[in-house]
Design an enzyme around this catalytic site. Structure first.
Site, PDB file in Angstrom:
ATOM      1  N   TYR A 141       0.849  -1.202   0.000  1.00  0.00           N
ATOM      2  CA  TYR A 141       0.000   0.000   0.000  1.00  0.00           C
ATOM      3  C   TYR A 141       0.885   1.252   0.000  1.00  0.00           C
ATOM      4  CZ  TYR A 141      -3.577   3.345   1.514  1.00  0.00           C
ATOM      5  OH  TYR A 141      -4.425   4.419   1.586  1.00  0.00           O
ATOM      6  N   GLY A 142       1.860   1.269   0.892  1.00  0.00           N
ATOM      7  CA  GLY A 142       2.763   2.427   0.988  1.00  0.00           C
ATOM      8  C   GLY A 142       3.492   2.679  -0.317  1.00  0.00           C
ATOM      9  N   VAL A 143       4.005   1.615  -0.946  1.00  0.00           N
ATOM     10  CA  VAL A 143       4.737   1.791  -2.209  1.00  0.00           C
ATOM     11  C   VAL A 143       3.786   2.270  -3.304  1.00  0.00           C
ATOM     12  CG1 VAL A 143       6.033   0.570  -4.017  1.00  0.00           C
ATOM     13  CG2 VAL A 143       6.550   0.145  -1.613  1.00  0.00           C
ATOM     14  N   SER A 144       2.551   1.733  -3.312  1.00  0.00           N
ATOM     15  CA  SER A 144       1.597   2.178  -4.340  1.00  0.00           C
ATOM     16  C   SER A 144       1.301   3.674  -4.180  1.00  0.00           C
ATOM     17  CB  SER A 144       0.302   1.362  -4.262  1.00  0.00           C
ATOM     18  OG  SER A 144      -0.454   1.703  -3.110  1.00  0.00           O
TER      19      SER A 144
END
Ligand SMILES: NC(=O)c1ccc[n+]([C@@H]2O[C@H](COP(=O)([O-])OP(=O)(O)OC[C@H]3O[C@@H](n4cnc5c(N)ncnc54)[C@H](OP(=O)(O)O)[C@@H]3O)[C@@H](O)[C@H]2O)c1
Length: 224
Positions: A141-144
């Protein structure tokens, strides 16, 4: 840094010294061995002619020999300055992530294609179970969202380059933790509160020139 009640301050002088000061709490000070107590008092001895807390200072040959003969001094000095430093380095180095990845995302010449390649690399690295070694966090989620933030910046630059005259502002925003299906019931913000920043950005006056290509939270640009 707190380690088991000992406050440790590390000062790194890259050219000449790696110097560590260990500050003991009063309770621990009382529990020190006799040798350490004596060694401590010798460290404070004014006629030694040097300050062990100062990296530029060293004992003269006579004082140095006297210090070395003291049963506690070599052990405590090495324990503090060398072995403790080595222990800290050995614990911390494996968890320090490479900087390359961060630099790539922050690079002002990163293209949309480069970003797409980075996003694909994350997927590939996770499936090969090497993502941590490659510097990625444990959050798809964070990378997206990082991808979306950087994409906003790239698209904003492109608008500047190709459609400046249209004066379109493009930003990414974070609503905070909001009670929604995705956010769950524990988010502190209502949907109305979460909507404030996106609505603020959408309703910026036509003559506004900023924010543009930014990440905005609570109507404020975040530096990341
Ligand atoms: N809530 C928070 O605390 C929070 C914090 C930071 C950022 N955000 C971001 O805000 C945005 C909206 O989130 P929200 O909290 O409003 O969530 P939400 O109320 O659960 O809405 C999520 C929306 O995404 C759609 N969706 C979910 N999975 C999808 C998929 N695989 N393909 C297509 N559509 C899909 C859902 O469609 P259906 O209704 O048809 O399932 C729904 O319309 C998200 O990008 C989220 O990451 C939310």
């Amino acid at each position: 840094m707190e380690t088991g009640g000992k406050a440790i301050r590390v000062i790194v002088f890259f050219n000449f010294y790696l110097f560590m000061i260990v500050t003991h709490t009063e309770r621990e000070r009382g529990a020190e061995t006799q040798a350490e107590g004596e060694a401590g008092s010798m460290h404070r001895e004014p006629d030694m002619g040097f300050d062990p807390g100062s990296p530029g200072s060293c004992p003269g040959p006579k004082a140095g020999a006297k210090l070395l003969r003291h049963p506690g001094i070599p052990r405590i000095t090495l324990k503090t300055n060398f072995f403790a430093t080595r222990n800290v380095c050995n614990e911390l180095l494996p968890i320090i992530k490479p900087h390359d990845l961060q630099k790539k995302f922050q690079c002002e010449t990163l293209t949309e294609e480069d970003l797409v390649d980075l996003m694909k690399k994350f997927v590939e690295d996770t499936s090969n179970e090497v993502h941590e070694r490659e510097g990625w966090p444990n959050s798809a989620y964070g990378v997206s969202k990082l991808g979306v933030t950087v994409l906003s910046r790239i698209l904003a630059w492109r608008l500047d380059e190709k459609r400046k005259v249209d004066r379109i502002l493009l930003n990414a925003c974070c609503p905070g933790w909001v009670k929604t299906d995705m956010g769950g019931p524990y988010g502190p913000r209502t949907v109305e509160e979460g909507a404030k920043t996106p609505v603020y950005l959408a309703l910026l006056p036509p003559d506004a020139t900023e924010p543009h290509g930014q990440l905005v939270h609570d109507k404020v640009v975040l530096n990341w």
